[in-house]
Design an enzyme around this catalytic site. Structure first.
Site, PDB file in Angstrom:
ATOM      1  N   HIS A 158      -5.924  10.455  -7.816  1.00 24.44           N
ATOM      2  CA  HIS A 158      -5.024  11.260  -8.620  1.00 24.44           C
ATOM      3  C   HIS A 158      -5.639  11.570  -9.988  1.00 24.44           C
ATOM      4  O   HIS A 158      -5.436  12.631 -10.542  1.00 24.44           O
ATOM      5  CB  HIS A 158      -3.705  10.499  -8.793  1.00 24.44           C
ATOM      6  CG  HIS A 158      -2.614  11.305  -9.385  1.00 24.44           C
ATOM      7  ND1 HIS A 158      -1.828  12.134  -8.641  1.00 24.44           N
ATOM      8  CD2 HIS A 158      -2.188  11.430 -10.656  1.00 24.44           C
ATOM      9  CE1 HIS A 158      -0.958  12.725  -9.414  1.00 24.44           C
ATOM     10  NE2 HIS A 158      -1.149  12.324 -10.655  1.00 24.44           N
ATOM     11  N   HIS A 188       4.213  16.728  -7.298  1.00 22.72           N
ATOM     12  CA  HIS A 188       4.894  15.431  -7.340  1.00 22.72           C
ATOM     13  C   HIS A 188       5.478  15.188  -5.954  1.00 22.72           C
ATOM     14  O   HIS A 188       6.677  15.060  -5.781  1.00 22.72           O
ATOM     15  CB  HIS A 188       5.971  15.419  -8.428  1.00 22.72           C
ATOM     16  CG  HIS A 188       6.005  14.140  -9.199  1.00 22.72           C
ATOM     17  ND1 HIS A 188       7.163  13.539  -9.603  1.00 22.72           N
ATOM     18  CD2 HIS A 188       5.005  13.327  -9.620  1.00 22.72           C
ATOM     19  CE1 HIS A 188       6.869  12.421 -10.254  1.00 22.72           C
ATOM     20  NE2 HIS A 188       5.584  12.275 -10.286  1.00 22.72           N
TER      21      HIS A 188
END
Lengths: 951, 256
Positions: free
Chosen positions: A223, A286
């Site tokens: 990430h 998300h």
């Protein structure tokens, strides 16, 4: 402790309750006749009934519509047909309302309330079996990730455990093979990473502490560092060293546009706007949090991306939000739902509400987006959130701090929320994700974020800080670790303001609690900064300082808990070596006769989940706030037509504008990810051109959402898509300025792996000199001519048309970027000259859908002849011409007096005058042989398009 | 002659302050934007201004109910000042959340000490927040200073709790300054023309003096002609339909 119940007065229309009855009926349970939703407040205090009465009357209940009672026992349960479910948040989940109630109590001069908790009580009337009640609870009322059912009278304020310091060292050096594997898994390192870490500590001759390993794990997570995109990849006999640098970032480097001010460096990409102001743009995903808790996951998604522009340069003001969602179809059968997966309809509604509640409260218009549906998103919904910011040009570069500057955390307090979010986002979901990942989901508090934005923009203009970044994935560990890379940093973790006691030092460091920013403040300015924050009740705390030793040193109550070299932290990660292979799937070619009634086919396409009107969603976003929305997401005679892109006027005294658009078509990716990526770029640019923009200053963002790229065929598809990004953007002259990826979007279910379709979102922003020259897509006047600009090919593969027949085919739409650019440049010229009255790009459903949308948006009919459609190759079927999804095409309305001039400006481009706008209220399409093949009223077409999502 | 001075306040969650400032500046006023804490802490003096504006947004998140917490702060901490301000002949404007604050603090319509409020703004009938453009009719019989000379306007709403509801005996016909209508001017128009189900299609009310005015729609979002959602069809005028509200206020305040 006191318990207060607030509910609507009897017989007052209750939209909440009515909505719930409808949702229950949608589950197939028809016996519930009414539902009442009661707000419950628990106050941890010892108050008199006079005080409680005051609180109810003056704060919690509306005297006109609501009634209240306190400290009484429910009596409804006495009746057999009444069922009561009370749902509270789990300990550790903070409902923003609790904080507001505390403020309200303070205003009323009620002191001594230690804490407030809220819950909701649902009173259902109707005969229900325990099983049915369980289903209602599970499917509608309770999300076990953040909530639980409390039995009558069983609520208690949780005692926060005390934390006693104990340093936790990990025996990395003495670990045997099995222990090393356990450490690797605990910190989600890859095998080469854990070896690199062990080698490093061997050299130092000591074992790491837990917080050091946590810091490395967070900083090295997919990430945060995009290991796949930076890997050395063997592909098609060649070695690609760093996919990102050799494709997406290479475009930007080679184009070298002077208006690109800050690219791939800061929290968002920055371009010049008008010499005085600059614009920055970032889109994030998300996905995993939204899969397990749609409302909170999506809200914190938008909350997180808003902090990216705020953390860019010296801080940008957020001016617009975009959102793109990918879900499974809302009518997916309940009984086929895998364990641990929420129904797509619930995810859709929750995500929409989360984005709207957060974005609306912050006063940022949500102006652009898309919603796509495919069954393979069932377990892995995609939630893309984007934010654009406006910043003075002289503040657009990332700030510089000095050694000795103080590290200040501003905004929300730190709790246990979001711990391991960065590493969670980089992992596969399993049907256990719902239970094991309970700490990763937060609700978010938009008002805290609004306060942070308000105060930091003021502090920025007063020059009170020298650098800023957001606390996102990895929390303080990423923010401070990144800022301190060039200097070194020292942090005293006990100085971080906490939501509740009991956090250990490592939890404080990696918590992903929302609404926090980190700034560097020189010691001379700290008093003024703290005073400013206090003036608006914004939390700000000095937690450490930047040093000059290039080490990251962490302390807790005076004990050193970490001493890590910045160089190793940021450069020690070994480059991944990956294999990629090419796979070319083959699908059956469509083999069916052309239907007689193409009007019916057209209505079918208009009514698919992907094409249908998204008005239900768009209206629930505030798209007017800030007053700059000049071409709105909904356009036309009744403000309900599908606008192509949105035009914003960001500076209140200037008519210069920015266009925001997006392109996405995962369906094409199942045939060829290269042409999917090319199509996404073409689509985003088409939308910019359609509303009156041009290609002179357009910047792109890439967001790849993919399956598990450790599999060579998955990575091969990714490499192909990335190559298309280079090949197209370099010709269009449109640099990428930022991007993001979310990989491993796969779900294991009963031994089968379900991967999402390869999904690339291209977001685009384009600058226009004068928003007054913008164009909307609705037909304006009967008698005007209709042109198709751009040639049609036999490109029906993965089209919306074939999809309605359950087919895929192989003839995916391709792009000739040189031709497309010439075409777009000419069309821009025509618009600039004021020759274009309406313009709409052809995308899903091709000419047929585009013409229908223009007609019903404008409240006018149209006559269209397919014989006049310019073709790039022979097509002998009306349906394929009408519904082909060839790229780089537009439908344009031109008034008769401007036809000659329009054709002159578009000389050299494939265009065809295909018909006229008519007064008739009918869309009439004539086929190649001159017969009428579509004859539909625009009201029927509009109804087909609006019906599916009229929720 | 010196410029009219307008005070726009913001609280945590206020978000249409920028447009309110823009609208009044365009109308020729000198505008100060102040945090509500500055008023509470006496760092800002209300009586230095001629117009007091509570703009739109979600003050304190609209937690509990829209505008409630800010309404209490207003009522308990400087409510008397606001009433005195208006009684002095000055102007008070509440837009959207600001209207909710005026209603829930008992300033509009005025609720005397010991009385219970009889009207409120509550959840839209459609059960959700909606952003859409609405037609407003102006009550020519109303003394409202802000809508003087206006007949109708086309402006957006963006709210979830805008239904004007309660005992309408609390107000009189002339207090109804603006109401929702359809394109034909029909005052009985239903959803979506009446976007929230307000009783008697009430979109905004004023006090008997006409100097305190609150409304749910956003005239400050239609100051320029190109903010109109159909300017590409109808042509763009220089100014939008909402602009006269602010011009009227400034013109009136000049005469104070």
């Amino acid at each position: 402790m006191h318990r207060i119940e607030i509910r609507l007065k009897n017989h007052f229309p209750d939209s909440c309750g009515l909505g719930l009855v409808k949702d229950i009926a949608d589950l197939g349970i028809k016996s519930v006749s009414s539902a009442i939703v009661t707000d419950i407040y628990y106050l941890d205090a010892d108050l008199t009934s006079t005080q409680l009465d005051l609180i109810c009357r003056e704060l919690l209940a509306d005297p006109v519509t609501q009634e209240y009672r306190f400290d009484s026992v429910s009596d409804e349960a006495m009746q057999a047909v009444i069922h009561i479910v009370e749902v509270a948040y789990k300990a550790g989940v903070v409902d923003p309302v609790e904080e507001t109630v505390m403020i309200g109590l303070h205003d009323l001069n009620i002191n001594g309330v230690k804490a407030v908790k809220t819950s909701k009580q649902y009173i259902l009337e109707g005969k229900l079996t325990p099983n049915q009640l369980g289903t209602i609870s599970k499917k509608l009322l309770v999300n076990p990730i953040i909530q639980h059912v409390i039995e009558s009278g069983q609520f208690a304020f949780a005692e926060n455990p005390k934390y006693h310091f104990k340093l936790n060292q990990i025996d990395l050096l003495g670990a045997d093979k099995a222990q090393l594997e356990e450490i690797r898994r605990n910190y989600t390192f890859s095998e080469i990473e854990v070896s690199a870490v062990r080698d490093y500590y061997r050299q130092l001759g000591k074992n790491p502490t837990d917080i050091e390993l946590e810091t490395l794990a967070q900083t090295w997570s997919e990430h945060c560092v995009h290991k796949t995109f930076k890997a050395k990849v063997t592909y098609d006999g060649k070695v690609i060293n760093n996919i990102l640098k050799s494709t997406v970032a290479r475009v930007t480097r080679e184009l070298n546009k002077p208006w690109c001010l800050s690219v791939f460096l800061d929290n968002s990409g920055v371009i010049d706007f008008d010499g005085k102001w600059a614009l920055c743009f970032k889109v994030e995903t998300h996905n995993h949090p939204s899969a397990v808790e749609p409302y909170g996951g999506a809200a914190t998604g938008i909350g997180g991306v808003i902090r990216d522009p705020l953390g860019t340069g010296l801080g940008a003001k957020p001016i617009l939000n975009t959102d793109v969602f990918c879900f499974a179809p809302p009518d997916f059968p309940q009984e086929k739902l895998p364990a641990g997966v929420l129904h797509p309809r619930r995810i859709f509604k929750g995500v929409r509400a989360g984005v709207a509640d957060y974005g609306n409260r912050l006063g940022i218009p949500t102006v652009n987006g898309a919603i796509l549906f495919d069954e393979r998103y069932l377990s892995n919904p995609l939630v893309y959130c984007g934010t654009m910011g406006l910043i003075p040009v002289n503040m657009a570069q990332r700030g510089k701090h000095k050694s000795g500057d103080l590290i200040v955390v501003v905004g929300g307090k730190t709790g246990r929320d979001g711990i391991h979010g960065a590493t969670f986002a980089s992992e596969q979901l399993t049907d256990k994700s719902g239970t094991v990942s309970f700490t990763s989901v937060q609700i978010g508090n938009p008002i805290v974020e609004k306060k942070v934005i308000d105060i930091l923009l003021r502090a920025r203009d007063k020059g009170l800080y020298s650098r800023i970044t957001d606390c996102g994935a990895g929390g303080l560990s990423s923010a401070v670790g990144e800022m301190g890379e060039e200097t070194g940093a020292r942090v005293d973790l006990e100085k971080v303001p906490l939501k509740y006691a009991g956090l250990n030092y490592a939890e404080i460091w990696i918590s992903e609690a929302q609404e926090r920013m980190v700034i560097a403040v020189s010691p001379e300015k700290i008093d003024e900064l703290l005073k400013l924050c206090a003036s608006e009740d914004v939390q700000a705390a000095v937690i450490g300082e930047f040093t000059d030793d290039h080490q990251l040193k962490l302390f807790y109550q005076g004990h050193q808990v970490a001493d890590l070299s910045m160089k190793f932290l940021h450069e020690g990660i070994p480059q991944w070596q990956l294999k990629a292979i090419l796979e070319q799937p083959e699908f059956p070619e469509p083999d069916f006769a052309q239907p007689k009634d193409l009007g019916k086919s057209l209505k079918e396409i208009l009514g698919t989940w992907n094409v249908c009107s998204k008005e239900w969603v768009i209206r629930q976003y505030d798209h007017e706030v800030q007053g700059g929305t000049i071409i709105k997401p909904l356009v036309g005679k009744n403000n309900d037509g599908p606008g192509d892109a949105t035009v914003i006027r960001p500076v209140s005294n200037s008519d210069k504008g920015v266009i925001v658009a997006n392109g996405i078509n995962p369906k094409y990716g199942q045939i060829d990810p290269y042409w999917m990526a090319a199509s996404a770029i073409d689509e985003a640019l088409r939308q910019i051109i359609a509303v009156g923009g041009n290609l002179k200053e357009v910047a792109l963002l890439d967001n790849f959402c993919w399956g598990d790229t450790r599999k060579p065929e998955m990575l091969g598809a990714l490499v192909k898509a990335a190559q298309a990004c280079y090949d197209m953007a370099i010709v269009y002259g449109t640099p990428f300025v930022s991007g993001k990826d979310s990989l491993y979007n796969e779900f294991e279910y009963e031994g089968k792996i379900i991967a999402i379709p390869h999904t690339l979102l291209i977001s685009a922003m384009g600058i226009v000199d004068d928003v007054r020259k913008s164009v909307s897509m609705d037909f304006k006047q009967a008698g005007d001519s209709i042109y198709v600009v751009g040639a049609t090919k036999n490109e029906i593969g993965a089209s919306a048309y074939l999809d309605t027949r359950g087919l895929i085919g192989n003839s995916v739409p391709k792009v000739d970027p040189a031709k497309a650019k010439a075409l777009m440049d000419s069309l821009s010229k025509a618009t600039e000259k004021g020759l274009v009255k309406a313009c709409h790009d052809c995308s899903e459903g091709g000419i047929g859908v585009a013409a229908a949308e223009m007609a019903f948006a404008g409240g006018l009919g149209a006559e269209v002849n397919l014989k006049s459609v310019p073709l790039a190759e022979k097509i002998d079927r009306d349906d394929f011409i009408l519904f082909s999804e060839s790229n780089s095409r537009f439908i344009v309305e031109v008034s008769s007096e401007n036809k000659a001039e329009f054709e002159k400006v578009l000389k050299g481009v494939s265009i065809g005058e295909i018909g006229i706008v008519s007064e008739t209220n009918e869309l009439e399409v004539y086929g190649l042989d001159g017969h009428k093949i579509v004859n539909e009223s625009i009201d029927d077409l509009k109804e087909a398009w609006q019906k599916p999502l009229r929720w | 002659m010196s410029k009219v001075k307008v005070l726009v306040i913001r609280a945590p969650g206020t978000n249409r302050d920028g447009e309110a400032v823009f609208a009044f500046e365009r109308a020729g006023a000198e505008v100060t934007l102040a945090h509500v804490n500055q008023l509470i802490r006496h760092e800002c003096n209300l009586f230095d201004y001629q117009v007091f504006v509570i703009p739109g947004g979600f003050s304190y998140g609209d937690d509990i109910s829209s505008g409630r917490v800010l309404a209490n702060e207003l009522k308990l901490k400087f409510g008397k000042d606001v009433l005195k301000f208006a009684d002095d002949g000055r102007l008070v404007l509440g837009i959207c959340n600001g209207f909710q604050v005026l209603v829930k603090s008992g300033i509009l319509p005025r609720v005397k000490k010991g009385e219970t409020p009889r009207v409120t703004l509550t959840n839209n009938d459609c059960g959700k927040f909606e952003c859409r453009w609405v037609h407003l009719g102006v009550n020519r019989e109303s003394p409202c200073v802000f809508t003087k000379g206006m007949e109708s306007m086309y402006v957006p709403v963006a709210h979830g709790e805008g239904k004007f509801f309660g005992d309408l005996n609390a107000i009189t016909e002339k207090n109804i300054a603006v109401y929702y209508i359809d394109e034909q001017g029909n005052r009985n128009a239903v959803y979506p023309y009446n976007p929230n189900g307000s009783l008697r299609n009430i979109a905004g009310i004023c006090d008997d003096s006409g100097r305190i005015f609150g409304l749910m729609p956003h005239p400050e979002d239609h100051i320029l002609g190109i903010q109109h959602p159909q300017w590409t069809r109808l042509g763009a005028k220089k100014y939008g339909d909402g602009f006269p509200i602010f011009q009227n206020a400034v013109k009136w305040a000049k005469s104070i």
